[in-house]
Design a protein around this motif. Sequence first.
Motif, PDB file in Angstrom:
ATOM      1  N   ALA A   9      -5.248  -5.871  63.195  1.00  0.00           N
ATOM      2  CA  ALA A   9      -4.849  -4.634  63.865  1.00  0.00           C
ATOM      3  C   ALA A   9      -5.594  -3.410  63.362  1.00  0.00           C
ATOM      4  O   ALA A   9      -5.258  -2.296  63.763  1.00  0.00           O
ATOM      5  CB  ALA A   9      -3.347  -4.410  63.697  1.00  0.00           C
ATOM      6  N   ALA A  10      -6.593  -3.583  62.500  1.00  0.00           N
ATOM      7  CA  ALA A  10      -7.313  -2.436  61.950  1.00  0.00           C
ATOM      8  C   ALA A  10      -8.245  -1.835  62.994  1.00  0.00           C
ATOM      9  O   ALA A  10      -8.587  -2.459  64.005  1.00  0.00           O
ATOM     10  CB  ALA A  10      -8.104  -2.854  60.711  1.00  0.00           C
ATOM     11  N   ARG A  11      -8.680  -0.609  62.714  1.00  0.00           N
ATOM     12  CA  ARG A  11      -9.579   0.079  63.628  1.00  0.00           C
ATOM     13  C   ARG A  11     -10.996  -0.476  63.502  1.00  0.00           C
ATOM     14  O   ARG A  11     -11.304  -1.258  62.606  1.00  0.00           O
ATOM     15  CB  ARG A  11      -9.557   1.582  63.346  1.00  0.00           C
ATOM     16  N   LEU A  12     -11.859  -0.024  64.417  1.00  0.00           N
ATOM     17  CA  LEU A  12     -13.218  -0.559  64.472  1.00  0.00           C
ATOM     18  C   LEU A  12     -14.011  -0.190  63.224  1.00  0.00           C
ATOM     19  O   LEU A  12     -14.761  -1.028  62.689  1.00  0.00           O
ATOM     20  CB  LEU A  12     -13.921  -0.042  65.729  1.00  0.00           C
ATOM     21  N   ALA A  13     -13.851   1.035  62.743  1.00  0.00           N
ATOM     22  CA  ALA A  13     -14.591   1.438  61.544  1.00  0.00           C
ATOM     23  C   ALA A  13     -14.182   0.619  60.327  1.00  0.00           C
ATOM     24  O   ALA A  13     -15.028   0.228  59.506  1.00  0.00           O
ATOM     25  CB  ALA A  13     -14.369   2.928  61.278  1.00  0.00           C
ATOM     26  N   GLN A  15     -12.992  -2.446  60.431  1.00  0.00           N
ATOM     27  CA  GLN A  15     -13.527  -3.789  60.628  1.00  0.00           C
ATOM     28  C   GLN A  15     -15.016  -3.851  60.290  1.00  0.00           C
ATOM     29  O   GLN A  15     -15.498  -4.851  59.724  1.00  0.00           O
ATOM     30  CB  GLN A  15     -13.297  -4.236  62.075  1.00  0.00           C
ATOM     31  N   LEU A  16     -15.757  -2.806  60.627  1.00  0.00           N
ATOM     32  CA  LEU A  16     -17.178  -2.780  60.293  1.00  0.00           C
ATOM     33  C   LEU A  16     -17.391  -2.742  58.784  1.00  0.00           C
ATOM     34  O   LEU A  16     -18.302  -3.408  58.259  1.00  0.00           O
ATOM     35  CB  LEU A  16     -17.842  -1.575  60.957  1.00  0.00           C
ATOM     36  N   ARG A  17     -16.565  -1.986  58.073  1.00  0.00           N
ATOM     37  CA  ARG A  17     -16.688  -1.956  56.617  1.00  0.00           C
ATOM     38  C   ARG A  17     -16.345  -3.305  56.003  1.00  0.00           C
ATOM     39  O   ARG A  17     -17.014  -3.751  55.051  1.00  0.00           O
ATOM     40  CB  ARG A  17     -15.796  -0.860  56.044  1.00  0.00           C
ATOM     41  N   ARG A  18     -15.341  -3.976  56.525  1.00  0.00           N
ATOM     42  CA  ARG A  18     -15.031  -5.320  56.028  1.00  0.00           C
ATOM     43  C   ARG A  18     -16.127  -6.312  56.378  1.00  0.00           C
ATOM     44  O   ARG A  18     -16.398  -7.256  55.612  1.00  0.00           O
ATOM     45  CB  ARG A  18     -13.693  -5.774  56.598  1.00  0.00           C
ATOM     46  N   ALA A  73     -10.800   3.112  50.841  1.00  0.00           N
ATOM     47  CA  ALA A  73     -10.884   3.901  52.073  1.00  0.00           C
ATOM     48  C   ALA A  73     -10.099   3.303  53.225  1.00  0.00           C
ATOM     49  O   ALA A  73     -10.111   3.869  54.322  1.00  0.00           O
ATOM     50  CB  ALA A  73     -12.355   4.059  52.493  1.00  0.00           C
ATOM     51  N   ASP A  74      -9.422   2.186  53.012  1.00  0.00           N
ATOM     52  CA  ASP A  74      -8.660   1.548  54.087  1.00  0.00           C
ATOM     53  C   ASP A  74      -7.373   2.326  54.326  1.00  0.00           C
ATOM     54  O   ASP A  74      -6.505   2.410  53.446  1.00  0.00           O
ATOM     55  CB  ASP A  74      -8.341   0.104  53.700  1.00  0.00           C
ATOM     56  N   PRO A  75      -7.195   2.923  55.500  1.00  0.00           N
ATOM     57  CA  PRO A  75      -5.963   3.709  55.724  1.00  0.00           C
ATOM     58  C   PRO A  75      -4.730   2.854  55.940  1.00  0.00           C
ATOM     59  O   PRO A  75      -3.606   3.362  55.845  1.00  0.00           O
ATOM     60  CB  PRO A  75      -6.296   4.520  56.995  1.00  0.00           C
TER      61      PRO A  75
END
Length: 477
Positions: A9-13, A15-18, A73-75
């Motif tokens: 359910a995380a945002r696109l940014a 997911q890109l960092r992961r 940085a993960d909100p």
Amino acid sequence: MLALRLTRAARLAVQLRRLLVASASAGTGFLLLCALGHALTHPDAPGASSLRLAWCAAPLAATVYLAVAVARADPGTRPRPGLSAIGLGPGRLMAVSATTTALSAALGSVAALLGFLYLRGDLSGAPVDGAVSGVLALGQRLPAPAVVTLLALVPAAASAAVALTLRPRDPRPAPSAGSRRYGRFGAYGWGAARETFGAYGRYGARLASASASASAPASASASASASASASASAQPAGGRPAGAAQADPSGALLTQASATLSPATTDGDGSAQDATGPAPVTPRSHTTLLPWGIAVLTAGLAVETYAGDTATRDAAPSAGVLLGWALATLGLALAGPGLTHLCGRLLQAVRPGALRLLAGRVLMEESHRIGRPLGVVCAVASAAYAAAALHDADATDFGPLSLIGAVVVAGCTVATLLTAAVEAKHARTDTTDALLRLGAPPTTLRAAAALRAGALLAVFGPLTLVVAQLASLPLAR
């Protein structure tokens, strides 16, 4: 299960960092497997295989550093008010962050294993010929315990580093330790003032004290004594209301034991600040580690110089060069916050205007967030410059594995710096909104950001060139 749901359910940014963490883990895992393949192919050269495995520590450290920055940085895993009521306290959120990091790194390790098996021909049927064929252990069976151990190294190290970084901490400040004062015989604790002889048995000395602490200004005690005397004079002779204040011969303000006190004063742990709000936080200085960073950087350059002088000309970089580069990187990481803080101070020097004052204050506030990533990027850029100078001097071919390691290290450090910059931007969102509400034009904020970037480049750019020149001198001889 909760970590999987938050990941999906995380945002696109996010997911890109992961995905960047998974890619870095894949590159590091592939290098570790290549070191294992070299050891299986060349059993008569354990020193060279150990050196290859030691050089894998650089991409491993860079991957773990990136994983920690991404987790911070993960909100989705930040503590919020009310989450503890449903079982999602700081400890549980820390476990979720560590689990999410382990899943991302494990995905990269699986990708590294599949790529290694594909190059060996175990999946496609035909092995790949080329420069990497000597480290694939062609025709030999891979030991499963060694493969599992090497592939589990990156997820385990990344999750442990995330858990250590995001562990729950007590937000209350530690009590300041004052000097021990000795009073009457048998007195216990830290007395605020020395008791005179006979004070223990004096009439009214056992009344509960409501005086301020020893660090309170003397004016507060004087005003309290004046108000107490005024209230006492308003009462008839011989009468005193319950809870009225009186002063003892030493000047301390005393009350009756049955007086009704506020919860802030009845607490014995000195938590009176809870009734009036949190105490103002003094901004901490980040220049204390600057001398230590310079000392460690100097030691790293000295070790690298000594290792470069003792090595042969045609030999690969030794473990001493790796140790010197690691010390230089640590020194620049320690000195980074102090240098960033000094950049902010220099921007505010000599009658600053609103633009320079804003840029300097933001740099001083963000020095603990972006200082260390800037120092690490400076160290990596210095190492890349030294490697390029060595390549031009000796026409040395580093090979595809060295290129993979350089890409992993450089990509992780740059991604960590960008992630720290994004985290710092989110941290000052309230300040930016307040400035915009006050009428500050957006062009001023963009100009302040450009001024900060220029100041950092003006300080860290020459520093990178100086460190690179000093590091490349012993290797080019």
